[in-house]
Write a protein that holds these residues in place. Structure first.
Motif, PDB file in Angstrom:
ATOM      1  N   ASP A  33       0.862  -1.180   0.000  1.00 17.66           N
ATOM      2  CA  ASP A  33       0.000   0.000   0.000  1.00 17.66           C
ATOM      3  C   ASP A  33       0.904   1.237   0.000  1.00 17.66           C
ATOM      4  O   ASP A  33       1.167   1.842   1.044  1.00 17.66           O
ATOM      5  CB  ASP A  33      -0.914  -0.021   1.220  1.00 17.66           C
TER       6      ASP A  33
ATOM      7  N   ALA B 108      -0.426   4.530   1.655  1.00 23.24           N
ATOM      8  CA  ALA B 108      -0.364   4.587   3.115  1.00 23.24           C
ATOM      9  C   ALA B 108       1.078   4.703   3.611  1.00 23.24           C
ATOM     10  O   ALA B 108       1.361   5.454   4.546  1.00 23.24           O
ATOM     11  CB  ALA B 108      -1.029   3.344   3.719  1.00 23.24           C
ATOM     12  N   LEU B 109       1.991   3.983   2.983  1.00 15.51           N
ATOM     13  CA  LEU B 109       3.404   4.052   3.392  1.00 15.51           C
ATOM     14  C   LEU B 109       3.974   5.450   3.205  1.00 15.51           C
ATOM     15  O   LEU B 109       4.669   5.977   4.086  1.00 15.51           O
ATOM     16  CB  LEU B 109       4.234   3.048   2.583  1.00 15.51           C
TER      17      LEU B 109
ATOM     18  N   ALA C 299       2.281   8.279   2.971  1.00 11.90           N
ATOM     19  CA  ALA C 299       1.603   9.197   3.888  1.00 11.90           C
ATOM     20  C   ALA C 299       2.228   9.104   5.278  1.00 11.90           C
ATOM     21  O   ALA C 299       2.495  10.131   5.920  1.00 11.90           O
ATOM     22  CB  ALA C 299       0.114   8.882   3.946  1.00 11.90           C
ATOM     23  N   ARG C 300       2.502   7.890   5.735  1.00 11.06           N
ATOM     24  CA  ARG C 300       3.074   7.694   7.072  1.00 11.06           C
ATOM     25  C   ARG C 300       4.516   8.191   7.162  1.00 11.06           C
ATOM     26  O   ARG C 300       4.893   8.863   8.112  1.00 11.06           O
ATOM     27  CB  ARG C 300       2.997   6.215   7.468  1.00 11.06           C
ATOM     28  N   HIS C 301       5.356   7.886   6.164  1.00  7.55           N
ATOM     29  CA  HIS C 301       6.779   8.193   6.259  1.00  7.55           C
ATOM     30  C   HIS C 301       7.185   9.552   5.684  1.00  7.55           C
ATOM     31  O   HIS C 301       8.189  10.122   6.105  1.00  7.55           O
ATOM     32  CB  HIS C 301       7.601   7.090   5.593  1.00  7.55           C
TER      33      HIS C 301
ATOM     34  N   GLY D 128       4.610  12.049   4.917  1.00 14.18           N
ATOM     35  CA  GLY D 128       3.558  13.024   5.158  1.00 14.18           C
ATOM     36  C   GLY D 128       2.811  13.446   3.909  1.00 14.18           C
ATOM     37  O   GLY D 128       2.267  14.542   3.847  1.00 14.18           O
TER      38      GLY D 128
ATOM     39  N   THR E 209       0.008  13.978   1.104  1.00 13.09           N
ATOM     40  CA  THR E 209      -1.444  14.172   1.137  1.00 13.09           C
ATOM     41  C   THR E 209      -2.079  13.670  -0.151  1.00 13.09           C
ATOM     42  O   THR E 209      -3.284  13.515  -0.225  1.00 13.09           O
ATOM     43  CB  THR E 209      -1.798  15.654   1.343  1.00 13.09           C
TER      44      THR E 209
END
Length: 82
Positions: free
Chosen positions: A57, A60-61, A63-65, A67, A69
């Motif tokens: 994904d 999601a990766l 976005a998490r690492h 930031g 958008t």
């Protein structure tokens, strides 16, 4: 996830302001590159693998690492030219 193995040390180049960073890692499976363009709020991540793997994904990766958008993932199968 992808179970990729880095060979040697990743290489990084930091560009002068307002430039970003370019990184390259040689993988036992091929290579991985990232290019950032902070002046445009953009990063390009290239993951090349010699064998097919399950698609993580990335949205999601990143976005998490990083930031992120917004994320656009384009997957190209090896050997397909069209």
């Amino acid at each position: 996830m992808l179970d990729l193995k880095v060979v040697g040390q990743p290489q990084w180049h930091v560009f002068p302001e307002p430039g970003g960073i370019t990184g390259l890692a040689l993988l036992a499976e091929s290579h991985l590159g990232i290019h950032t363009f902070p002046e445009h709020g953009f990063a390009a991540l290239n993951v090349y693998c010699c064998r097919e793997r399950p698609r993580p994904d990335f949205e999601a990766l990143l976005a998490r690492h990083l930031g992120t958008t917004a994320c656009v993932v384009r997957e190209l199968k090896r050997g397909v030219t069209a």
